[in-house]
Design a protein around this motif. Structure first.
Motif, PDB file in Angstrom:
ATOM      1  N   HIS A 250      -2.236  -4.675  -9.405  1.00  9.75           N
ATOM      2  CA  HIS A 250      -2.175  -5.015  -7.977  1.00  9.75           C
ATOM      3  C   HIS A 250      -0.726  -5.088  -7.510  1.00  9.75           C
TER       4      HIS A 250
ATOM      5  N   SER B 240       1.153  -1.888  -7.533  1.00 12.11           N
ATOM      6  CA  SER B 240       0.800  -0.975  -6.443  1.00 12.11           C
ATOM      7  C   SER B 240       1.161  -1.547  -5.075  1.00 12.11           C
ATOM      8  N   GLY B 241       1.799  -2.709  -5.059  1.00 14.32           N
ATOM      9  CA  GLY B 241       2.223  -3.281  -3.782  1.00 14.32           C
ATOM     10  C   GLY B 241       1.218  -4.200  -3.121  1.00 14.32           C
ATOM     11  N   ILE B 242       0.129  -4.524  -3.828  1.00  7.56           N
ATOM     12  CA  ILE B 242      -0.860  -5.468  -3.295  1.00  7.56           C
ATOM     13  C   ILE B 242      -0.592  -6.819  -3.936  1.00  7.56           C
TER      14      ILE B 242
ATOM     15  N   GLY C 285      -8.135  -0.153  -4.681  1.00  3.71           N
ATOM     16  CA  GLY C 285      -7.486  -0.369  -3.389  1.00  3.71           C
ATOM     17  C   GLY C 285      -8.304   0.155  -2.215  1.00  3.71           C
TER      18      GLY C 285
ATOM     19  N   GLY D  61      -1.830  -5.586   0.786  1.00  3.93           N
ATOM     20  CA  GLY D  61      -0.845  -4.544   0.555  1.00  3.93           C
ATOM     21  C   GLY D  61       0.274  -4.571   1.586  1.00  3.93           C
TER      22      GLY D  61
ATOM     23  N   GLY E 246      -3.110   8.984  -5.359  1.00  3.35           N
ATOM     24  CA  GLY E 246      -2.531   7.930  -6.188  1.00  3.35           C
ATOM     25  C   GLY E 246      -2.927   8.165  -7.624  1.00  3.35           C
TER      26      GLY E 246
ATOM     27  N   ALA F  11      -4.874   4.216  -8.545  1.00  7.36           N
ATOM     28  CA  ALA F  11      -4.845   3.252  -7.444  1.00  7.36           C
ATOM     29  C   ALA F  11      -4.279   3.952  -6.210  1.00  7.36           C
TER      30      ALA F  11
ATOM     31  N   ALA G  96      -2.221   5.115  -3.153  1.00  9.79           N
ATOM     32  CA  ALA G  96      -0.804   5.038  -2.792  1.00  9.79           C
ATOM     33  C   ALA G  96      -0.573   5.650  -1.411  1.00  9.79           C
ATOM     34  N   GLU G  97      -1.360   6.689  -1.104  1.00  7.44           N
ATOM     35  CA  GLU G  97      -1.230   7.369   0.191  1.00  7.44           C
ATOM     36  C   GLU G  97      -2.619   7.805   0.660  1.00  7.44           C
TER      37      GLU G  97
ATOM     38  N   GLU H  35      -1.640   1.294   0.173  1.00  7.83           N
ATOM     39  CA  GLU H  35      -2.117   0.695  -1.075  1.00  7.83           C
ATOM     40  C   GLU H  35      -3.528   0.155  -0.894  1.00  7.83           C
ATOM     41  N   GLN H  36      -3.884  -0.131   0.349  1.00  2.00           N
ATOM     42  CA  GLN H  36      -5.244  -0.592   0.647  1.00  2.00           C
ATOM     43  C   GLN H  36      -5.826   0.277   1.755  1.00  2.00           C
TER      44      GLN H  36
END
Length: 444
Positions: free
Chosen positions: A5, A8-10, A253, A276, A342, A345, A347-348, A373-374
């Motif tokens: 998490h 991945s920036g969450i 995500g 995120g 991603g 997970a 990412a874009e 990220e979400q």
């Protein structure tokens, strides 16, 4: 070691707990008595009131506002609750800006309607704060009715049936009553556990038993209910979520917006909820706005609502769209999801620009990528676990004007039933009207 998490920036705690508490304060703070009196004074008390016609539950709006003006908020509440037993919640979540307030003569003349929703909240809050339920039960009829689903339609039907002297058992798949009022509406619209308090207050009528953890199709059968009860009312909502049909939608995500909103509504500590930096919500209705705004309030830096048609076609009202924009949410129109990228997970997200031809959405081939990220799916829900015997129409249970289904002694209402808008206030009206028809049918 950082969790996937965090990698991945969450993450949780993007904002201080105090800031989150401020962010999730009441969207429309309650009136005090003086403010309510001033607001009531603006009403013209129209004889042929357009606001009343615009109300799905047909509340006598000029009458209840006159009662507030005269200093009788409890009488005003009774006028409201006679038509809409969930008038307290509807005052908070109803899109009054596109219903009664849009129809208000003051809105047409001045661009500033009487604040009917806040006046309704003022009156109903006064009554709910007293420990006396304003309704009593009629003599017992000896009849038993099953209500499947404890959302707005089911609760409305149950209360009216109990008031008329029937014994009601309400079954619900979850461990708490309230349906979307409890699980599916933004936290800033229903603060201080209001949905649960309203259910407790409603049940004071007596004659209603609630049985939790009982799902139609798994724990209950329609045949069994029909044999055990004199009538059955189905208000099972829409539990299925439509698929994005985009590559990568099974990545970490990516989830349903309704699940996120439910998790948020039931959380003890909002600052512990992970969010995120970059969030994209796919959809154009109230659920999309609620998910996007709440992501922003939790501390997400970039939040985008991506909708496949233009602004005018969006299900969320202009008020909701402007609310989202005011909180820093970006609204993108005429784009649809093509793929989520991603390494396991998200990412874009890759969005394809669209155009509408003969009412159908088509991709143009031009794409754009956003960091995400979400990704929340808010693209509509579908009926799940519907009883086989009941005829469907457009993916919902087919009903007539009084809520009768194709099966004898079975009625349905709320989001699971055909017709009507998917609004709390519409569900309340459908539950009430079906209850009256059930009563007429049972009493011969």
């Amino acid at each position: 070691m950082a969790s996937s998490h965090q990698a991945s920036g969450i993450q949780a705690g993007r904002l201080a707990a105090a800031d989150i508490a401020d962010n999730f304060g009441d969207l429309h703070p309650a009136y005090d008595a003086h403010e309510a009196a001033v607001a009531a004074d603006r009403c013209y008390f129209c004889y042929d009131a357009p606001c009343m016609t615009a109300c799905p539950t047909s509340i006598d709006i000029p009458q209840f506002i006159r009662e507030i003006q005269a200093g009788h908020p409890a009488s005003a509440a009774k006028t409201i609750l006679d038509q809409n037993i969930l008038g307290g919640m509807c005052a908070r979540v109803c899109p009054t800006e596109t219903l009664c307030e849009e129809a208000c003569v003051r809105e047409a003349a001045e661009g500033k309607p009487v604040e009917i929703g806040r006046l309704q909240r003022y009156a109903t809050d006064v009554v709910m704060e007293k420990d006396v339920h304003p309704y009593s039960r009629a003599a017992s009829t000896g009849k038993k009715v099953a209500v499947v689903g404890a959302g707005p339609a089911g609760l409305s039907a149950a209360h009216r049936l109990a008031m008329l002297g029937h014994d009601v058992v309400v079954y619900d798949a979850k461990s708490k009553a309230g349906g979307l009022n409890e699980f599916g509406i933004a936290a800033y619209k229903s603060t201080e556990d209001f949905a649960a308090r309203e259910v407790d207050w409603l049940l004071k009528i007596g004659g209603i038993t609630v049985d939790y953890g009982k799902k139609l199709g798994a724990d209950l059968s329609l045949e069994g209910l029909k044999s055990d009860f004199d009538a059955v009312f189905l208000s099972i909502g829409l539990a299925g979520v439509n698929a994005l049909r985009a590559a990568g939608e099974d990545m970490e995500g990516v989830r349903d917006a309704v699940d996120f909103i439910e998790e948020l509504r039931q959380a003890e500590d909002l600052s512990a909820l992970p969010v995120g930096r970059n969030v994209v919500v796919i959809g154009g209705g109230m659920t999309a706005v609620d998910a996007a705004v709440q992501s922003k309030l939790l501390g997400a830096e970039n939040v985008t609502i991506a909708y496949r048609r233009d602004r005018e076609a969006m299900g969320a009202s202009r008020f909701e769209q402007d609310l989202a924009a005011s909180k820093g949410v970006t609204l993108m129109f005429n784009v649809m999801p093509k793929a989520i990228h991603g390494n396991g997970a998200a990412a874009e997200i890759e969005l394809e620009y669209t155009q509408v031809e003969d009412g159908r959405v088509r991709g143009t081939g031009e794409t754009v990528r956003l960091a995400a990220e979400q990704v929340y799916k808010a693209i509509g829900q579908s009926l799940q676990g519907q009883p086989d015997a009941v005829e469907l129409e457009g993916g919902k249970i087919m009903v007539d004007a009084t809520g009768r289904t194709s099966v004898a002694n079975v009625w349905a209402g709320g989001d699971c039933a055909s017709g009507g808008e998917d609004l709390t206030v519409t569900a309340v009206a459908e539950g009430r009207d079906a209850a009256m028809d059930i009563h007429t049918s049972l009493m011969g």
